[in-house]
Design a protein around this motif. Sequence first.
Motif, short mmCIF file in Angstrom:
data_model
loop_
_atom_site.label_atom_id
_atom_site.label_comp_id
_atom_site.label_asym_id
_atom_site.label_seq_id
_atom_site.Cartn_x
_atom_site.Cartn_y
_atom_site.Cartn_z
N GLY A 54 0.80 -1.22 0.00
CA GLY A 54 0.00 0.00 0.00
C GLY A 54 0.83 1.26 0.00
O GLY A 54 2.05 1.25 0.21
N PHE A 55 0.15 2.37 -0.24
CA PHE A 55 0.75 3.70 -0.20
C PHE A 55 -0.02 4.51 0.82
O PHE A 55 -1.24 4.66 0.73
CB PHE A 55 0.66 4.36 -1.58
CG PHE A 55 1.15 5.79 -1.60
CD1 PHE A 55 2.43 6.11 -1.19
CD2 PHE A 55 0.32 6.80 -2.03
CE1 PHE A 55 2.88 7.42 -1.21
CE2 PHE A 55 0.76 8.12 -2.06
CZ PHE A 55 2.05 8.43 -1.66
N LYS A 66 3.20 5.31 -10.10
CA LYS A 66 3.90 4.41 -11.03
C LYS A 66 4.27 3.10 -10.34
O LYS A 66 4.11 2.01 -10.91
CB LYS A 66 5.15 5.11 -11.55
CG LYS A 66 5.97 4.30 -12.54
CD LYS A 66 7.17 5.11 -13.01
CE LYS A 66 8.00 4.35 -14.03
NZ LYS A 66 9.17 5.15 -14.49
N MET A 67 4.75 3.20 -9.10
CA MET A 67 5.12 2.01 -8.34
C MET A 67 3.93 1.09 -8.12
O MET A 67 4.01 -0.12 -8.34
CB MET A 67 5.71 2.43 -6.99
CG MET A 67 7.10 3.02 -7.07
SD MET A 67 8.39 1.77 -7.25
CE MET A 67 8.29 0.94 -5.67
N SER A 294 13.72 -2.30 2.83
CA SER A 294 12.45 -2.78 2.27
C SER A 294 11.97 -1.91 1.12
O SER A 294 11.36 -2.40 0.17
CB SER A 294 11.39 -2.85 3.37
OG SER A 294 11.72 -3.82 4.32
N SER A 295 12.22 -0.60 1.20
CA SER A 295 11.80 0.27 0.11
C SER A 295 12.63 0.01 -1.15
O SER A 295 12.12 0.08 -2.27
CB SER A 295 11.89 1.74 0.52
OG SER A 295 13.20 2.08 0.90
N GLU A 296 13.90 -0.32 -0.97
CA GLU A 296 14.74 -0.67 -2.11
C GLU A 296 14.24 -1.97 -2.76
O GLU A 296 14.21 -2.10 -3.99
CB GLU A 296 16.19 -0.83 -1.67
CG GLU A 296 16.81 0.46 -1.15
CD GLU A 296 18.23 0.25 -0.63
OE1 GLU A 296 18.85 -0.78 -1.00
OE2 GLU A 296 18.72 1.10 0.12
N ILE A 297 13.89 -2.93 -1.94
CA ILE A 297 13.37 -4.19 -2.46
C ILE A 297 12.11 -3.95 -3.27
O ILE A 297 11.94 -4.51 -4.36
CB ILE A 297 13.11 -5.17 -1.30
CG1 ILE A 297 14.42 -5.61 -0.65
CG2 ILE A 297 12.34 -6.41 -1.78
CD1 ILE A 297 14.26 -6.41 0.62
N PHE A 386 6.91 -4.34 3.48
CA PHE A 386 6.67 -3.48 2.31
C PHE A 386 6.69 -2.03 2.76
O PHE A 386 6.04 -1.67 3.75
CB PHE A 386 5.32 -3.79 1.66
CG PHE A 386 5.07 -2.96 0.43
CD1 PHE A 386 5.58 -3.33 -0.80
CD2 PHE A 386 4.34 -1.77 0.51
CE1 PHE A 386 5.36 -2.56 -1.93
CE2 PHE A 386 4.11 -1.00 -0.61
CZ PHE A 386 4.63 -1.38 -1.83
N VAL A 387 7.42 -1.18 2.03
CA VAL A 387 7.49 0.25 2.33
C VAL A 387 7.43 1.04 1.03
O VAL A 387 8.14 0.71 0.07
CB VAL A 387 8.79 0.62 3.10
CG1 VAL A 387 8.88 2.13 3.29
CG2 VAL A 387 8.84 -0.08 4.44
#
Length: 402
Positions: A54-55, A66-67, A294-297, A386-387
């Motif tokens: 989620g965002f 986009k993500m 996690s954000s990089e992943i 997830f981030v």
Amino acid sequence: MSSLVQNNLKGYLRQDGRKGIRNLVVVAYLVECAHHVAREISTQFRNQQVHLIGFGGCYPNSYADKMMNALCTHQNVGAVLLVSLGCESFNRLRLQQTIEESGRPVKLVGIQSVGGTRKAIDEGIDFISSALEEIKSVPVVNISLSELSVGVVCGGSDATSGITSNPAVGNAFDLIIENGGTAIFENTGEMIGLEKIMSNRATTPLLADELKKAVEKAAKYYSIMGHGSFAPGNAEGGLTTLEEKSMGAYCKTGNSPVSGMIKPGDIPQKTGLYLMDIVPDGNPRFGFPNPNDSSEIAELIASGAHCVLFTTGRGSVVGSAIAPVIKVCANPETFKRMEEDMDINAGKILYNQATIKEVGQEIVQKILSLASGQQTCSEMLGHQEFVLGYKTFEPIGPSCLP
């Protein structure tokens, strides 16, 4: 190449021709106000392939948009439940349309419109129950290493990372490229001082210039913000300088030519080795280019990675939603202490129990095993970190593409 076992590898065929190694349902909240409802829905399917992403932001952001569009149509995703409060700025209808056009079952639950928390949870549970049955009919086809995309990050690095796990991953990357696959490395903040070495591997002079500019941008960002990629935990693990950490991190890239540069959410259209530029464009703003591993992943997955290699010396336990994370442990003592969380013991290189090449082959074989139904340690333990936050990027130009 001949020693790799590629028998009985199966993928899930998507409408666009891509193949996934997982067939899961994503529950995606579109604002933090919908996070609780989305989590309550997903936890009803705790032991099934239902992942929560989620965002949290209410203010619109093109990067996050986009993500989310890329993640919800990732090849490992079979169906999507979108959970909206109803008044957030995220373009939920366009996201729903994108998922529908990809051929995936999708439902949008608006908490305000359905009448609140309990009713939204009930609607979500009903959809996922039916979606899990529906995606069982997704065609299962053969898949090979040449069709896989693999990303890499490092976290909890120590003095052993640059001499065991990272070089072994570099060897694995060379094997992946040799077999026609795609490999993505990132974190230009750990390439500072190495830009000329990396640029010399570019397939074109124009790309070499773009690679150099990306690292210079990272250096400027860190300089203005007053921080870098060298953390206190790295020093505690025996690393002495940013230069030492960067040289060790660079080993993850292997020796193959760099085919192109992408930004988060860009999916390589040709196979090869790619640098992902994760540092925001424009004037530096408060915060970090990436707040955590996690954000990089998530960014690597959004760019099409079927799975992500995670090298660690001190011992990270994070996994990820959507794509499996393979832990490559650099330190033999860490591996012994945290064996349940680690997939590959690269630390045995220190004891001459294996060569860098042998561990590289072991890593690639582990990647292939994911396409034959095996799970990583983080998957078995239920990790789905997830981030996703705010960033600003300009589109890549033609010089970045092969």
